[in-house]
Scaffold this motif. Sequence first.
Motif, PDB file in Angstrom:
ATOM      1  N   THR A   1     -50.778 105.269 107.680  1.00 19.58           N
ATOM      2  CA  THR A   1     -50.068 104.700 108.836  1.00 19.58           C
ATOM      3  C   THR A   1     -50.392 103.221 108.929  1.00 19.58           C
ATOM      4  O   THR A   1     -51.561 102.837 109.008  1.00 19.58           O
TER       5      THR A   1
ATOM      6  N   MET B   1     -48.735 109.904 113.332  1.00 18.09           N
ATOM      7  CA  MET B   1     -50.168 109.969 113.048  1.00 18.09           C
ATOM      8  C   MET B   1     -50.886 110.838 114.082  1.00 18.09           C
ATOM      9  O   MET B   1     -51.711 111.692 113.728  1.00 18.09           O
TER      10      MET B   1
ATOM     11  N   SER C   1     -44.922 104.311 107.988  1.00 20.34           N
ATOM     12  CA  SER C   1     -45.624 105.481 107.458  1.00 20.34           C
ATOM     13  C   SER C   1     -45.305 105.653 105.980  1.00 20.34           C
ATOM     14  O   SER C   1     -44.190 105.347 105.538  1.00 20.34           O
TER      15      SER C   1
ATOM     16  N   THR D   1     -60.269 111.287 108.691  1.00 24.19           N
ATOM     17  CA  THR D   1     -59.522 110.058 108.984  1.00 24.19           C
ATOM     18  C   THR D   1     -60.393 108.852 108.664  1.00 24.19           C
ATOM     19  O   THR D   1     -61.573 108.817 109.031  1.00 24.19           O
TER      20      THR D   1
ATOM     21  N   GLN E   1     -55.148 109.374 106.795  1.00 23.65           N
ATOM     22  CA  GLN E   1     -55.491 110.725 107.219  1.00 23.65           C
ATOM     23  C   GLN E   1     -55.361 111.669 106.028  1.00 23.65           C
ATOM     24  O   GLN E   1     -54.275 111.813 105.446  1.00 23.65           O
TER      25      GLN E   1
END
Length: 410
Positions: A44, A226, A58, A247, A119
């Motif tokens: 992100t 996200m 993204s 993350t 992530q």
Amino acid sequence: MSNLARRTIFTICWLLIFWGMTQRPAMAQPSISLSDGAYISLITIYPGNQAHNLFGHSALRVRDPYHGFDLLYNYGTFQFDYKFLPKFIYGRLDYMLWASDIRRELQRYQNDGRSIIEQFIALDQDQKQAAFDFLQVNARKENRVYQYDFLFDNCSTRIRDVFEHILGDNLSFSEAAGPRQSFRHLLDPYIQSRPFLDAGIDMALAIPTDAIATSREEMFLPINLMEAFDGATVVIDGKTVPFVSNTVDLYRNEKTITTDKPPTLYVVMWLIFIMALWVSNGTSPRAIWARKWFDRFLYGFSGFAGLLALFLWLVAIHEVTNYNWNLLWAWPTHLVALWSLAKSPTWLKPYMRVTAIVLFITILGWFFWPQEMHTAYIPLLMAIAVRSIWWGWKNDETANTEAAKAPAVT
């Protein structure tokens, strides 16, 4: 046989062989089997400082140390040329999925001062392979292009769709906390620091944008995607686990999003209203000169705004620009009236009276109309109303005097 003849025959043969090779049906590239150490992650990129990146971005990262590749699959690639703006306004803008080396891409975003969050997605080996195969097929030349839609089909919604397609019922998104918001309100935090852009977007986006977005639809914004991934779960080997296993901040810049609301737009709009009062009451040659140019600006702006709103509704293929209530005050016919101010024809007076009455009704019902309209336009409407009253109810002697002194519009 001469050397020239032999060379000619040789060249023709090679051309025929090459032509035959190009006529073969394209063979599907064999899929790479990901190693156990491969992983897929959501990247992100926070909003930037330019109009095209104010809402963030993204992309998907696929890294396999065994095979030695680290790719960024980006659904937000487009060709920026002289056709971009007309296609964007019309609503037929082609975007594409592009796979590229991640280091170069991330460095570019970092150079722009945009935070980058990674992530790691919890997937078993079969799910990883299925997602990777899906991306590979999508990235083929014949599949990579899609018709972009800012709210419903973009770089974020495509990523959501990838995992919904691969995982099906094994993927569950939780309902976002707090009351549901409209699409228009979801956009506001990203553009409130750009008041003129904010007003322009509010002018173009119509009633469909005021619909309340579902949790799934909110994922059209990268940061919302996200957050949705962070709260999602996935079923792996019969067990429900968090969809995001870890993350990492690849680059963090806390000043990426600006939430200040500079009053510049409102100052400009109220100055326009004050100017309308001044030119309507002034009798000096300077006031008369300013009145003519001010009216050209005022009715010209309103007319062109209305013409654009009408185009986006009736001609363009956007759905979110249909049934635009800003046409209550932005009349394309003002462009005709603009060219008639110097001659002051007989129809101009009743036209201006109707304009003033409709503007008065529009302002009274501003907060009750089905579509939410930007409050900064209220002083502008008041300015147009003042000038319309002046044109619609002034005495004939003043009208004749103004017509005689007014230069022809060129």
